[in-house]
Motif scaffolding. Sequence first.
Motif, PDB file in Angstrom:
ATOM      1  N   CYS A 269       0.805  -1.232   0.000  1.00  0.00           N
ATOM      2  CA  CYS A 269       0.000   0.000   0.000  1.00  0.00           C
ATOM      3  C   CYS A 269       0.834   1.276   0.000  1.00  0.00           C
ATOM      4  N   HIS A 270       2.082   1.178   0.447  1.00  0.00           N
ATOM      5  CA  HIS A 270       2.894   2.390   0.600  1.00  0.00           C
ATOM      6  C   HIS A 270       4.121   2.369  -0.273  1.00  0.00           C
TER       7      HIS A 270
ATOM      8  N   VAL B  55      -1.757   2.938  -2.573  1.00  0.00           N
ATOM      9  CA  VAL B  55      -3.045   2.820  -1.875  1.00  0.00           C
ATOM     10  C   VAL B  55      -3.047   3.744  -0.656  1.00  0.00           C
TER      11      VAL B  55
ATOM     12  N   TRP C 250       4.242   8.226  17.331  1.00  0.00           N
ATOM     13  CA  TRP C 250       3.093   8.417  16.436  1.00  0.00           C
ATOM     14  C   TRP C 250       3.060   7.278  15.413  1.00  0.00           C
TER      15      TRP C 250
ATOM     16  N   ASN D  87      -0.966  15.156   2.875  1.00  0.00           N
ATOM     17  CA  ASN D  87      -0.052  15.786   1.903  1.00  0.00           C
ATOM     18  C   ASN D  87      -0.735  16.084   0.561  1.00  0.00           C
TER      19      ASN D  87
ATOM     20  N   ILE E 152      -8.116   2.820   5.218  1.00  0.00           N
ATOM     21  CA  ILE E 152      -8.315   1.363   5.252  1.00  0.00           C
ATOM     22  C   ILE E 152      -7.126   0.630   5.846  1.00  0.00           C
TER      23      ILE E 152
ATOM     24  N   PRO F  79      -4.936  -1.604   7.802  1.00  0.00           N
ATOM     25  CA  PRO F  79      -5.264  -2.593   8.829  1.00  0.00           C
ATOM     26  C   PRO F  79      -4.410  -2.384  10.077  1.00  0.00           C
TER      27      PRO F  79
ATOM     28  N   LEU G  58      -2.109  -3.711  12.964  1.00  0.00           N
ATOM     29  CA  LEU G  58      -1.260  -4.891  13.186  1.00  0.00           C
ATOM     30  C   LEU G  58      -1.093  -5.084  14.693  1.00  0.00           C
TER      31      LEU G  58
HETATM   32  C1  HEC Z   1      -4.224  -2.014   2.870  1.00  0.00           C
HETATM   33  C2  HEC Z   1      -3.339  -0.894   2.713  1.00  0.00           C
HETATM   34  C3  HEC Z   1      -2.327  -0.552   3.796  1.00  0.00           C
HETATM   35  C4  HEC Z   1      -1.418  -1.375   4.422  1.00  0.00           C
HETATM   36  C5  HEC Z   1      -1.215  -2.879   4.254  1.00  0.00           C
HETATM   37  C6  HEC Z   1      -0.635  -0.511   5.287  1.00  0.00           C
HETATM   38  N1  HEC Z   1      -1.081   0.787   5.184  1.00  0.00           N
HETATM   39 FE1  HEC Z   1      -0.296   2.413   6.160  1.00  0.00          FE
HETATM   40  N2  HEC Z   1      -1.806   3.588   5.415  1.00  0.00           N
HETATM   41  C7  HEC Z   1      -2.760   3.165   4.495  1.00  0.00           C
HETATM   42  C8  HEC Z   1      -3.714   4.232   4.303  1.00  0.00           C
HETATM   43  C9  HEC Z   1      -4.905   4.185   3.345  1.00  0.00           C
HETATM   44  C10 HEC Z   1      -3.314   5.292   5.138  1.00  0.00           C
HETATM   45  C11 HEC Z   1      -4.085   6.604   5.393  1.00  0.00           C
HETATM   46  C12 HEC Z   1      -4.664   6.555   6.811  1.00  0.00           C
HETATM   47  C13 HEC Z   1      -5.242   5.222   7.270  1.00  0.00           C
HETATM   48  O1  HEC Z   1      -5.807   4.458   6.469  1.00  0.00           O
HETATM   49  O2  HEC Z   1      -5.139   4.918   8.499  1.00  0.00           O
HETATM   50  C14 HEC Z   1      -2.086   4.862   5.807  1.00  0.00           C
HETATM   51  C15 HEC Z   1      -1.320   5.651   6.663  1.00  0.00           C
HETATM   52  C16 HEC Z   1      -0.075   5.309   7.151  1.00  0.00           C
HETATM   53  C17 HEC Z   1       0.850   6.195   7.856  1.00  0.00           C
HETATM   54  C18 HEC Z   1       0.644   7.670   8.094  1.00  0.00           C
HETATM   55  C19 HEC Z   1       1.095   8.442   6.871  1.00  0.00           C
HETATM   56  C20 HEC Z   1       1.036   9.942   7.024  1.00  0.00           C
HETATM   57  O3  HEC Z   1       1.690  10.615   6.208  1.00  0.00           O
HETATM   58  O4  HEC Z   1       0.340  10.444   7.900  1.00  0.00           O
HETATM   59  C21 HEC Z   1       1.941   5.441   8.210  1.00  0.00           C
HETATM   60  C22 HEC Z   1       3.168   5.910   8.948  1.00  0.00           C
HETATM   61  C23 HEC Z   1       1.699   4.091   7.737  1.00  0.00           C
HETATM   62  N3  HEC Z   1       0.488   4.049   7.085  1.00  0.00           N
HETATM   63  C24 HEC Z   1       2.579   3.023   7.919  1.00  0.00           C
HETATM   64  C25 HEC Z   1       2.287   1.698   7.569  1.00  0.00           C
HETATM   65  C26 HEC Z   1       3.122   0.566   7.932  1.00  0.00           C
HETATM   66  C27 HEC Z   1       4.419   0.644   8.691  1.00  0.00           C
HETATM   67  C28 HEC Z   1       2.493  -0.548   7.431  1.00  0.00           C
HETATM   68  C29 HEC Z   1       2.908  -1.999   7.580  1.00  0.00           C
HETATM   69  C30 HEC Z   1       3.054  -2.476   8.928  1.00  0.00           C
HETATM   70  C31 HEC Z   1       1.292  -0.109   6.746  1.00  0.00           C
HETATM   71  N4  HEC Z   1       1.211   1.247   6.856  1.00  0.00           N
HETATM   72  C32 HEC Z   1       0.399  -0.957   6.086  1.00  0.00           C
HETATM   73  C33 HEC Z   1      -2.810   1.927   3.879  1.00  0.00           C
HETATM   74  C34 HEC Z   1      -2.109   0.805   4.285  1.00  0.00           C
END
Ligand code: HEC
Length: 218
Positions: A142-143, A152, A167, A188, A195, A197, A199
Motif C-alpha cells: 500500500c505504501h 493505496v 506516532w 499531503n 483502510i 489494517p 497490526l
Molecule cells: C491495505 C493498505 C495498507 C497497508 C497494508 C498498510 N497501510 Fe499504512 N496507510 C494506508 C492508508 C490508506 C493510510 C491513510 C490513513 C489510514 O488508512 O489509516 C495509511 C497511513 C499510514 C501512515 C501515516 C502516513 C502519514 O503521512 O500520515 C503510516 C506511517 C503508515 N500508514 C505506515 C504503515 C506501515 C508501517 C504498514 C505496515 C506495517 C502499513 N502502513 C500498512 C494503507 C495501508
Amino acid sequence: MKKLIFIAFLYFAIVLFYSGSCFAASSGRVLFKKYYCIDCHELGYGGGAVGPDLSRIGKTKSLSWIKAQILHPGSHFILGTKKKINGKIYLVRMPGFKTISSGDLNKLAEYIKTFSQKSIKLNYKKVPAGLKFFREDNCIACHRIDGMGRNVGPDLSHIGRNKSLSWIETQIINPKVHFSYGMPATINGHTYLVIMPALKNIPAAQLKAIAKYLESLK
Ligand code: HEC
Ligand code: HEC
C-alpha cells in the motif's frame, strides 16, 4: 595541441561510455518498479516475497526463458498450484504482462539476466532491518518508499520529517487513533480512503524496527 585534442577526445569517450552504461542499468531498474515486479520479487535492493528472490536468476535461466515468464508465466507454471522454487513453496499467481512493449520487455529481461549471486551479496547488507519487515508485513502493498511499492496509502519516503517514533508505532498497531476507518482522509494533498489494517499482534522488536526505520526517513 594535437595531444591536447586527443586527451579531450578520450575524456569525452570515457564519460559517454560510463553515462551510457549507467543509463542502461537504471532503465531496467526503473522498469522493474514500473511493472510492479518489485512488489513481489526481491532483486537485491528491496522488494516483496510473494514470488521467488530473483537475485541469482541470471545464473540459472536464459534470456528467452525470462521473457516467456514475463509474458506468459503459464508456459512454465500452472496458475493456482503450489511450486517449490529454490527450496521455498510459492503459490503460482504471477500475472502475465501481455501488453508490455517489446522494447520494455527486452530491457527488463536483459537487466534481470545480469543478476548473479555475487553482485547481490553486497546489496543485501544495505537493506535495514526495518525495511525488511516493511516488506514482510506487506506495508509495501500500500505504501511507497523511494518509488518502491504502491499508492493505496501515502508515500512514506519522508515520513520522519513530521511524525515521531511513537506516532508511527501507534499508526501501525492502532490507526484508528489517528484516522476514522472507512472515511476519506487528506494527507499531503492527496485524499485516501482510510483502510490501513491494525497490526495488533506484531512482535515488539519488529514494530520498533519498522517505526525506527520510518522515523529515520527525513
Ligand atoms: C491495505 C493498505 C495498507 C497497508 C497494508 C498498510 N497501510 Fe499504512 N496507510 C494506508 C492508508 C490508506 C493510510 C491513510 C490513513 C489510514 O488508512 O489509516 C495509511 C497511513 C499510514 C501512515 C501515516 C502516513 C502519514 O503521512 O500520515 C503510516 C506511517 C503508515 N500508514 C505506515 C504503515 C506501515 C508501517 C504498514 C505496515 C506495517 C502499513 N502502513 C500498512 C494503507 C495501508
Ligand atoms: C503478484 C506478484 C508478482 C508480480 C507482480 C510479478 N511476479 Fe514474477 N513471480 C511471482 C510468483 C508467485 C512466481 C512463481 C511462479 C509463478 O507464479 O508463475 C514468479 C516467478 C517469476 C520468475 C521465475 C523465478 C524462478 O526462479 O523460476 C521470474 C523470472 C519472474 N517471476 C519475473 C517477474 C518480472 C520481471 C515481473 C515484472 C514484470 C514479475 N515477475 C512480476 C509473482 C509475481
